[in-house]
Each structure stands twice: as structure tokens, then as C-alpha cells.
Design an enzyme around this catalytic site. Structure first.
Site, mmCIF file in Angstrom:
data_model
loop_
_atom_site.group_PDB
_atom_site.id
_atom_site.type_symbol
_atom_site.label_atom_id
_atom_site.label_comp_id
_atom_site.label_asym_id
_atom_site.label_seq_id
_atom_site.Cartn_x
_atom_site.Cartn_y
_atom_site.Cartn_z
ATOM 1 N N GLY A 43 4.830 8.863 32.323
ATOM 2 C CA GLY A 43 4.418 9.226 33.790
ATOM 3 C C GLY A 43 3.693 10.319 33.469
ATOM 4 O O GLY A 43 2.981 11.224 34.215
ATOM 5 N N GLU A 98 8.501 15.778 34.048
ATOM 6 C CA GLU A 98 8.774 14.519 34.386
ATOM 7 C C GLU A 98 7.284 14.031 35.347
ATOM 8 O O GLU A 98 6.993 14.949 36.405
ATOM 9 C CB GLU A 98 10.223 14.326 35.287
ATOM 10 N N ASP A 99 7.383 13.237 35.988
ATOM 11 C CA ASP A 99 6.089 13.372 37.030
ATOM 12 C C ASP A 99 7.612 12.521 38.076
ATOM 13 O O ASP A 99 6.032 13.496 39.293
ATOM 14 C CB ASP A 99 5.789 11.430 36.620
ATOM 15 N N ASP A 102 14.022 10.222 40.735
ATOM 16 C CA ASP A 102 14.086 9.015 42.054
ATOM 17 C C ASP A 102 15.586 8.961 41.675
ATOM 18 O O ASP A 102 16.084 9.801 42.615
ATOM 19 C CB ASP A 102 13.687 7.858 41.546
ATOM 20 N N LYS A 130 11.830 12.992 44.201
ATOM 21 C CA LYS A 130 12.150 11.888 45.478
ATOM 22 C C LYS A 130 13.106 11.764 45.956
ATOM 23 O O LYS A 130 14.052 11.255 45.066
ATOM 24 C CB LYS A 130 11.183 10.956 44.760
ATOM 25 N N PHE A 151 6.526 4.113 48.204
ATOM 26 C CA PHE A 151 6.211 4.181 46.579
ATOM 27 C C PHE A 151 5.131 4.918 46.220
ATOM 28 O O PHE A 151 3.804 4.343 46.755
ATOM 29 C CB PHE A 151 6.132 2.633 45.978
ATOM 30 N N ARG A 164 -2.118 4.541 37.059
ATOM 31 C CA ARG A 164 -1.661 5.860 36.691
ATOM 32 C C ARG A 164 -3.070 6.790 36.250
ATOM 33 O O ARG A 164 -2.936 7.988 36.319
ATOM 34 C CB ARG A 164 -1.381 5.639 34.963
HETATM 35 C C1 PRP Z 1 10.204 6.852 35.668
HETATM 36 C C2 PRP Z 1 9.616 8.269 35.871
HETATM 37 C C3 PRP Z 1 10.566 8.875 34.860
HETATM 38 C C4 PRP Z 1 11.996 7.901 36.338
HETATM 39 C C5 PRP Z 1 12.432 8.686 37.153
HETATM 40 O O1 PRP Z 1 9.253 6.007 34.773
HETATM 41 O O2 PRP Z 1 8.317 8.536 34.841
HETATM 42 O O3 PRP Z 1 10.921 8.578 33.765
HETATM 43 O O4 PRP Z 1 11.177 6.388 36.213
HETATM 44 O O5 PRP Z 1 13.394 7.494 37.418
HETATM 45 P P1 PRP Z 1 14.723 8.066 38.108
HETATM 46 O O6 PRP Z 1 15.249 9.029 38.522
HETATM 47 O O7 PRP Z 1 15.293 6.567 39.298
HETATM 48 O O8 PRP Z 1 15.320 7.840 36.549
HETATM 49 P P2 PRP Z 1 9.312 5.247 34.233
HETATM 50 O O9 PRP Z 1 10.939 3.997 33.342
HETATM 51 O O10 PRP Z 1 8.496 4.039 35.652
HETATM 52 O O11 PRP Z 1 8.365 4.547 33.574
HETATM 53 P P3 PRP Z 1 6.888 4.951 32.707
HETATM 54 O O12 PRP Z 1 7.225 6.974 33.515
HETATM 55 O O13 PRP Z 1 6.124 4.982 31.814
HETATM 56 O O14 PRP Z 1 5.964 4.437 34.457
#
Ligand code: PRP
Length: 177
Positions: A43, A98-99, A102, A130, A151, A164
Site C-alpha cells: 500500500g 505506511e499507507d 487502521d 483511520k 473504506f 491502487r
Molecule cells: C493494510 C495497510 C496496512 C495495514 C493496516 O495492509 O497497508 O499495512 O493494512 O491495517 P491495521 O492497522 O489494521 O493493521 P494490507 O494487509 O491490506 O496489505 P497491502 O498494503 O498490500 O494493501
């Protein structure tokens, strides 16, 4: 699902301005030092690319990849490292990029993972914070945008690996969130 035309939450212009602001703060905070910027795949790839190009200090880059498992496949439960960084970080200044934060589980895991290697400092820059679904307390040091819930896709963020590539951030209805 068609993502173009969904409500835009942050435009590419807003994002561009915010990235420049963040990069200026980071450059000032690390003036005279050399950063290792660690992107969390997938991400963060677009945010990180823009961020490092806006820095006025030198940096090296590396990447990690994690997977999370659980009842809610998106971001609940157990976090595991599937691709570690390839750089020695002992005694170095580290910035994790990080993107999105959550539940906080991914970043809480990552911070512990890298702290064990004794970097000189470790901070986190998240494009989006978030906040409503936190499961563990976690505060990023630098945040691009804060949202309550919803979302979001685009600018690196995906829904089922789609969207993306979109230059703006869109908020979507998933039906299940
Ligand atoms: C997403 C995002 C963070 C994580 C955050 O990754 O990039 O790494 O979830 O969520 P959290 O705070 O609930 O742990 P994802 O697993 O979707 O992988 P991606 O980066 O490949 O989209």
C-alpha cells in the site's frame, strides 16, 4: 466494482500539498542526519515514492511486507512478516512509511520487530490515520490525513487488489463494512 466516479475524499492536489508539508517537517526534524525510510508493501508504494522525492535530506530506502490473518481478513488477528528488510538498521534513524493505520496491529507489530534491532531512532509516517477501529493503542509520529472510518482506495490503497493506481483517494461502499 467501478471506482472512478466514486466520491473523492482527498484530491491529488490536496495530497500533493500535504506530502510536501510532511516532507518539510521530516526534513527539518532530521536535518544533518541520514534516514532509512522503510516502506510497507504494497500500500505505501506511491506515498513513499512521493514523500522521499519531497525530502531535502538524504535517505536510503528499503521495504517490508506483512500479512495479517483473522476472522476479518482485511486487518484483524495475527500479523506475520512475509518479506523483511535487507538493510542493517542498528544505530540508524528509521522512518516507517505506511499507507494506513487502521486497527494498529500491523504497525504495533512492526515497531516491535524493528526496535529489537536497536536503531538509533524509530518513527512512523502514515498517509491516513483511520481511528475508529483501533484494537491496540498506536499513534503515528507523522500523519497525512485523519479519518474516522470508511473504506478508502486509491493512492496505493486497494480494495481486493484493485484501485491502487488511482491518483485521488476515494471512499467506497463495500456493503460489508
Ligand atoms: C493494510 C495497510 C496496512 C495495514 C493496516 O495492509 O497497508 O499495512 O493494512 O491495517 P491495521 O492497522 O489494521 O493493521 P494490507 O494487509 O491490506 O496489505 P497491502 O498494503 O498490500 O494493501
Amino acid at each position: 466494482m467501478e471506482f472512478k466516479g466514486q466520491e473523492i475524499l482527498f484530491t491529488r492536489e490536496q495530497i500533493g500539498r500535504r506530502v510536501v508539508e510532511l516532507a518539510a517537517r521530516i526534513s527539518a526534524d532530521y536535518a544533518g542526519r541520514e534516514l532509512i525510510v522503510i516502506g510497507v508493501l504494497k500500500g505505501a508504494f506511491i506515498f513513499m515514492a512521493d514523500l522521499v522525492r519531497a525530502l531535502s535530506i538524504p535517505c536510503r530506502v528499503d521495504f517490508a511486507r506483512l500479512a495479517s490473518y483473522g476472522a476479518d481478513a482485511a486487518s484483524a488477528g495475527k500479523v506475520v512478516m512475509t518479506k523483511d528488510i535487507e538493510t542493517s538498521i542498528r544505530g540508524c534513524d528509521i522512518l516507517i512509511v505506511e499507507d494506513i493505520v487502521d486497527t494498529g496491529l500491523t504497525l504495533a507489530f512492526l515497531v516491535d520487530w524493528f526496535r529489537e534491532r536497536n536503531p538509533a531512532s524509530l518513527k512512523v509516517c502514515a498517509f491516513i490515520d483511520k481511528r475508529r477501529r483501533r484494537r491496540v493503542p498506536f499513534e503515528a509520529d507523522y500523519v497525512g490525513f485523519t479519518i474516522d472510518d470508511g473504506f478508502v482506495v486509491g493512492y496505493g490503497l486497494d480494495f481486493d487488489e484493485k484501485a491502487r493506481f488511482l491518483p485521488d483517494v476515494h471512499v467506497i461502499e463495500t456493503g460489508g463494512e
